[in-house]
Every structure is written in structure tokens, then in C-alpha cells.
Design a protein around this motif. Structure first.
Motif, PDB file in Angstrom:
ATOM      1  N   ILE A 226       0.854  -1.202   0.000  1.00 50.44           N
ATOM      2  CA  ILE A 226       0.000   0.000   0.000  1.00 50.44           C
ATOM      3  C   ILE A 226       0.884   1.244   0.000  1.00 50.44           C
ATOM      4  O   ILE A 226       0.588   2.231  -0.673  1.00 50.44           O
ATOM      5  N   ALA A 227       2.011   1.166   0.732  1.00 46.73           N
ATOM      6  CA  ALA A 227       2.928   2.312   0.766  1.00 46.73           C
ATOM      7  C   ALA A 227       3.428   2.644  -0.638  1.00 46.73           C
ATOM      8  O   ALA A 227       3.509   3.811  -1.032  1.00 46.73           O
ATOM      9  N   GLU A 228       3.744   1.608  -1.413  1.00 48.94           N
ATOM     10  CA  GLU A 228       4.293   1.827  -2.759  1.00 48.94           C
ATOM     11  C   GLU A 228       3.235   2.299  -3.750  1.00 48.94           C
ATOM     12  O   GLU A 228       3.503   3.160  -4.593  1.00 48.94           O
ATOM     13  N   CYS A 229       2.056   1.681  -3.710  1.00 47.09           N
ATOM     14  CA  CYS A 229       1.141   1.953  -4.826  1.00 47.09           C
ATOM     15  C   CYS A 229      -0.270   2.356  -4.412  1.00 47.09           C
ATOM     16  O   CYS A 229      -1.133   2.507  -5.288  1.00 47.09           O
ATOM     17  N   GLY A 230      -0.502   2.583  -3.124  1.00 45.27           N
ATOM     18  CA  GLY A 230      -1.842   2.992  -2.680  1.00 45.27           C
ATOM     19  C   GLY A 230      -2.321   4.272  -3.341  1.00 45.27           C
ATOM     20  O   GLY A 230      -3.433   4.347  -3.883  1.00 45.27           O
ATOM     21  N   GLU A 231      -1.455   5.289  -3.332  1.00 44.37           N
ATOM     22  CA  GLU A 231      -1.848   6.586  -3.920  1.00 44.37           C
ATOM     23  C   GLU A 231      -2.021   6.472  -5.434  1.00 44.37           C
ATOM     24  O   GLU A 231      -2.912   7.090  -6.018  1.00 44.37           O
ATOM     25  N   GLU A 232      -1.168   5.672  -6.056  1.00 42.33           N
ATOM     26  CA  GLU A 232      -1.266   5.475  -7.512  1.00 42.33           C
ATOM     27  C   GLU A 232      -2.617   4.835  -7.861  1.00 42.33           C
ATOM     28  O   GLU A 232      -3.292   5.249  -8.809  1.00 42.33           O
ATOM     29  N   ILE A 233      -3.011   3.823  -7.069  1.00 39.35           N
ATOM     30  CA  ILE A 233      -4.300   3.170  -7.332  1.00 39.35           C
ATOM     31  C   ILE A 233      -5.435   4.192  -7.217  1.00 39.35           C
ATOM     32  O   ILE A 233      -6.321   4.262  -8.068  1.00 39.35           O
ATOM     33  N   ALA A 234      -5.371   5.019  -6.168  1.00 38.98           N
ATOM     34  CA  ALA A 234      -6.433   6.014  -5.971  1.00 38.98           C
ATOM     35  C   ALA A 234      -6.512   6.962  -7.176  1.00 38.98           C
ATOM     36  O   ALA A 234      -7.598   7.295  -7.651  1.00 38.98           O
ATOM     37  N   ARG A 235      -5.361   7.356  -7.693  1.00 41.75           N
ATOM     38  CA  ARG A 235      -5.330   8.275  -8.840  1.00 41.75           C
ATOM     39  C   ARG A 235      -5.853   7.594 -10.109  1.00 41.75           C
ATOM     40  O   ARG A 235      -6.737   8.108 -10.792  1.00 41.75           O
TER      41      ARG A 235
END
Ligand SMILES: C[S@@+](CC[C@H](N)C(=O)[O-])C[C@H]1O[C@@H](n2cnc3c(N)ncnc32)[C@H](O)[C@@H]1O
Length: 255
Positions: free
Chosen positions: A224-233
Motif C-alpha cells: 500500500i505504501a508503494e502503490c496505494g496513492e497510484e491506485i487512488a489516482r
């Protein structure tokens, strides 16, 4: 004129790829006189078109009818549980009416359930109440389908469970409270708010999939640290572009 009890089938059509329609489902589709399509009246007209396409592709005769049932609006101002109960009762009445007027005794009718009819789908619950409250008699057959969970794990090439571990399947609405319960393998469906970003454990791995099995499929995995924000975007861009989104994810925490 046919006589006898109405025959109803709830046919799982898989969660996106037209090839997810099983041989059993195809055989069932070909025996149906009347299909009942529940019209959600929202942006998901693609899903409606897919139902039409599945019938056109697999049924080798044209001796069937399609009846659209309008899905009532859910009262979003009322408390969730109350709103869902009222909505459910309204649907029961509409479905009972449609079945009585559109399907003769002895004929076969079908509802096509997205994915698998047993997973986060209200068709079976509504039909149960149509029988109990509406007093409508019918024989029922349920044809299983490939769910979004099966599609997700296949596309990420991962097993659903770790050896000897249990798996929780839940909704975005309940994830945070249930995660704190000590859960470590969780499948989340129906999450409109990227609830994984609220978790205390951003070292957990997320296997995320949107529009699984379709030409628009998107897969992202990592912690989640690596790609959580990317998924949200990516999720919000895809949703804005298409007008709707279906996404599912598996969270696995190794702690
Ligand atoms: C009302 S539930 C229906 C689930 C369905 N009965 C099944 O077996 O997958 C809708 C949710 O299923 C998930 N879903 C269904 N199809 C999907 C797909 N093609 N890709 C990703 N998620 C999907 C999403 O979480 C969506 O919010």
C-alpha cells in the motif's frame, strides 16, 4: 398454451470477459422464453449491452423475449440499513408484478447475474421474497458463474488463500473495522472510497483489479505504501473517463 409451474433460472454470466460464460450457462440460456433484465438506469449501460450481447452470441434461435424491469432509486438520504430495506421491498413488488404478467405458467424465465449469483448480488434474496411475500410459485435453478474474486486472482496469478489461512470477503464500508480485528487476507468489493488508504498497516500487499476480464482491465500490485496513492489516482481517472468503475482487491499482510 403451456401449463404447469413457472421455471426460473438465475444464470451467473461471469464478471466481465464474455468467455467467462460457462457451457452450463450457455445450455441454460438456450432454454429460456423470457429474460428479465434489471435496468439500473445509471451509467452502467455497458453492462446492459453485455447482457444483450451474451444472449445474441449464445442463443441459436430467436424465440425469446427480453423484459426490462426498472430498478427503483435507493433513498440516499435515509440511514443505510433502512434505505436498503425499503429499496428491497420495492424491488420485490416490481419483480413479482413483472413475473406474473410477462411469464406464463409452464414457461421459463431467467435473470442474468453479473459474476456469480451467490456473491454480493441480491437476485436470489429478492426471488426468495417474491416467493414468500408475493406468493408466486416457481421452480428455481441457479447456475454458478466466475466471480470478480476468481477473475482477480487469476489475472494476478495468485492463490486466494495462503496455506492453512482463512480469507475474509468484505466491502469497503467494513474494511477498516474488520482489519483491526487482526485479519490478514481480505478481499474487498464495492469500495467507492479506496478504504485501503485508511488502514494502519501500509506494508500490506494490495492486488488491485478494475474492469477485470474486459478490454479496459487495469491491474496494479505492490505494498500500500508503494502503490496505494497510484491506485487512488488511476481509479479516479478511469472512473471519470468511463463514468463508472468496478474494482476489487485482495489485501495480504504478512506480519
Ligand atoms: C454488486 S457486486 C457483484 C459481484 C458479482 N456477483 C461477482 O460475483 O463478482 C459488484 C462489485 O463486484 C466487483 N466486480 C464485479 N465485476 C468486476 C470486474 N469485472 N472487475 C473488478 N471488480 C468487479 C466490484 O467490487 C463491484 O463493486
Amino acid at each position: 398454451v403451456a401449463t404447469g409451474v413457472r421455471q426460473l433460472k438465475v444464470i451467473g454470466i461471469g464478471a466481465g470477459d464474455p468467455d467467462y460464460v460457462t457451457v452450463q450457462a450457455v445450455a441454460a440460456l438456450r432454454k429460456i422464453d423470457v429474460f428479465f433484465f434489471v435496468d439500473k438506469g445509471d451509467d452502467k449501460s455497458e453492462l446492459r449491452q453485455l447482457r444483450h450481447a451474451i444472449c445474441a452470441r449464445h442463443i441459436t434461435h430467436d424465440d425469446y423475449r427480453i423484459v426490462e424491469i426498472d430498478d427503483p432509486e435507493r433513498d440516499t438520504a435515509a440511514p443505510y440499513g433502512e434505505a436498503v430495506r425499503a429499496w428491497h421491498a420495492e424491488r420485490v413488488a416490481l419483480w413479482a408484478g413483472a413475473l406474473t404478467t410477462e411469464l406464463s405458467e409452464g414457461q421459463s424465465g431467467a435473470f442474468l447475474a453479473w459474476g456469480d449469483p451467490a456473491l454480493y448480488d441480491s437476485t436470489l434474496r429478492i426471488l426468495d421474497d417474491v416467493r414468500a411475500d408475493g406468493g408466486l410459485e416457481f421452480d428455481l435453478e441457479v447456475i454458478p458463474g466466475i466471480s470478480a474474486v476468481g477473475a482477480l486472482t487469476a489475472r494476478h496469478q495468485i492463490p486466494l488463500n495462503r496455506i492453512g489461512h482463512s480469507v475474509l470477503v468484505t466491502t469497503g464500508r467494513k474494511l477498516v473495522e474488520e482489519w483491526e480485528d487482526g485479519r490478514r487476507d481480505v478481499v474487498v468489493m464495492l469500495d467507492a472510497h479506496c478504504s485501503f488508504l485508511q488502514l494502519p498497516d501500509d506494508a500490506a500487499t494490495i492486488y488491485w483489479g478494475a474492469y477485470l476480464g474486459t478490454a479496459d482491465e487495469i491491474l496494479i500490485s505492490g505494498t500500500i505504501a508503494e502503490c496505494g496513492e497510484e491506485i487512488a489516482r488511476v481509479r479516479s481517472e478511469a472512473r471519470a473517463k468511463k463514468g463508472w468503475i468496478f474494482d476489487t482487491y485482495l489485501l495480504r499482510s504478512l506480519r
